[in-house]
Motif scaffolding. Sequence first.
Motif, short mmCIF file in Angstrom:
data_model
loop_
_atom_site.label_atom_id
_atom_site.label_comp_id
_atom_site.label_asym_id
_atom_site.label_seq_id
_atom_site.Cartn_x
_atom_site.Cartn_y
_atom_site.Cartn_z
N THR A 93 -4.96 -15.30 0.09
CA THR A 93 -5.64 -14.00 -0.02
C THR A 93 -4.63 -12.87 -0.16
O THR A 93 -4.80 -11.92 -0.95
CB THR A 93 -6.53 -13.78 1.20
N CYS A 94 -3.54 -12.98 0.63
CA CYS A 94 -2.48 -11.98 0.52
C CYS A 94 -1.87 -11.98 -0.87
O CYS A 94 -1.64 -10.92 -1.47
CB CYS A 94 -1.42 -12.26 1.58
N ARG A 95 -1.63 -13.18 -1.41
CA ARG A 95 -1.05 -13.24 -2.76
C ARG A 95 -2.00 -12.63 -3.79
O ARG A 95 -1.57 -11.95 -4.73
CB ARG A 95 -0.77 -14.71 -3.12
N ALA A 96 -3.30 -12.86 -3.63
CA ALA A 96 -4.26 -12.29 -4.58
C ALA A 96 -4.29 -10.77 -4.50
O ALA A 96 -4.34 -10.07 -5.53
CB ALA A 96 -5.64 -12.87 -4.31
N LEU A 97 -4.25 -10.24 -3.27
CA LEU A 97 -4.24 -8.79 -3.12
C LEU A 97 -2.99 -8.16 -3.72
O LEU A 97 -3.04 -7.11 -4.38
CB LEU A 97 -4.36 -8.42 -1.64
N LEU A 98 -1.84 -8.82 -3.50
CA LEU A 98 -0.59 -8.29 -4.04
C LEU A 98 -0.58 -8.38 -5.56
O LEU A 98 -0.01 -7.51 -6.25
CB LEU A 98 0.59 -9.05 -3.45
N SER A 128 0.82 -1.21 0.00
CA SER A 128 0.00 0.00 0.00
C SER A 128 0.85 1.26 0.00
O SER A 128 0.40 2.33 -0.45
CB SER A 128 -0.93 0.00 1.21
N LEU A 129 2.09 1.15 0.48
CA LEU A 129 3.01 2.28 0.50
C LEU A 129 3.93 2.30 -0.73
O LEU A 129 4.90 3.08 -0.77
CB LEU A 129 3.87 2.24 1.77
N ASP A 130 3.65 1.39 -1.68
CA ASP A 130 4.48 1.27 -2.88
C ASP A 130 5.93 0.96 -2.53
O ASP A 130 6.87 1.45 -3.16
CB ASP A 130 4.41 2.55 -3.73
N GLN A 131 6.09 0.12 -1.51
CA GLN A 131 7.41 -0.31 -1.08
C GLN A 131 7.58 -1.81 -1.41
O GLN A 131 6.61 -2.57 -1.48
CB GLN A 131 7.61 -0.10 0.42
#
Length: 399
Positions: free
Chosen positions: A127-132, A90-93
């Motif tokens: 779910t984390c992988r899908a969001l990323l 979310s912070l583009d990091q």
Amino acid sequence: MRNTPDGLRAWLHRHPLIPDAVLAGMLAAAAVPCAYAPSLAGFDAPAGLREPGALSLALTLAGCLSTALRRSRPFAMLFLVVLAEVTLASLDQSGSLLWVAALVLVYTVAAHRGLALSLCALALSLTCRALLAVTVTGPADRTAHLFVAVLTMTLWIAGRGARLRRAYLAELRERAARTERARESDTRAARAEERSRIARELHDVVAHHVSVMTVQASAARRVLATNPDGAREALSAIEEMGRTAMAEMRNIVGVLRTDAAPAERSPQPGVQEIPTLVDQMREAGLRTQLWIEAEGGPLPPGVDLAAYRLVQEALTNSLRHAGPRARAWVTVRQGPGELAVQVEDDGRGAEPPAPATDRTGHGLVGIRERVALYGGILRIGPRPEGGFEVNARFPLKDV
């Protein structure tokens, strides 16, 4: 600690925090340069990716170092890693090697926790992988996240397999332990039964021979002055009876010897030795008659011995309690499927017969155990016409 691979493995198994801390340190050390060069972490640098700052480095280090607690709190550490990855995205990091930490924690949850919690861990990681994957624009990055998702599924399956294998091995060890305990219990029961059998045998032998020797000694004492020859014969009978008793007792306790070459033991007595027993009782002064009617093959060894001991104990009780001029009758009938053994006395003599309750001591209690052991029926008590009776019937299923 022994300086061997097995010793080192056992020591590390007892101290799991040490190898986990080493793994976490190595992962954190590698994550810092990867944060500045995302391609080292397996991802191309997406457009607009910012230079890592203090916050992103802190989140990266915290996520990697959380694997040190993977044995004690794997799901909580996985949640921390996922939260760090999503925050950095979310912070583009760059998330650096947090995906490796997530894989390690997913495997740990699957391998060391229950099915429900491991499914939650799998769902959280996917779910984390899908969001990323949604946050990136390049197809190469989506492919990389898909590859991590496949690795996550693979490691989850491997972890569940390892857990099931450990549970199976633990069940095998528990089953082996139960089998060993059951074997030890059976061994103790067999030893107790053997001690009980030896105690019964010793009682029967000692009670019979000592009773006969006592009667013979009393007769020798009474006729010592008037009939020396008769007294000498009685003393000779006592000597012979003592030798016989010692021989039988050696045969019985011979099974307790623990040396490599135990003494040879003669066969246990049976129905064929009852005539010799009756002759001994006649010499002791008990007028005894014997009838043996045998039809069929040889008796089972246990029943054969039980019948002999029953006759021996019953005649010994008649000799001791029935009176000096009592008579006894022994009847042994072997018919189809049954062996009947009956010992009676008239209990008449110069002295009044002892009450029936005085004639059922430990010996006849042992007889009850012998008869019950082979499924027989036993009656012990006074006769209607006077005297005492011991009547037993043994089933002969194998004859």
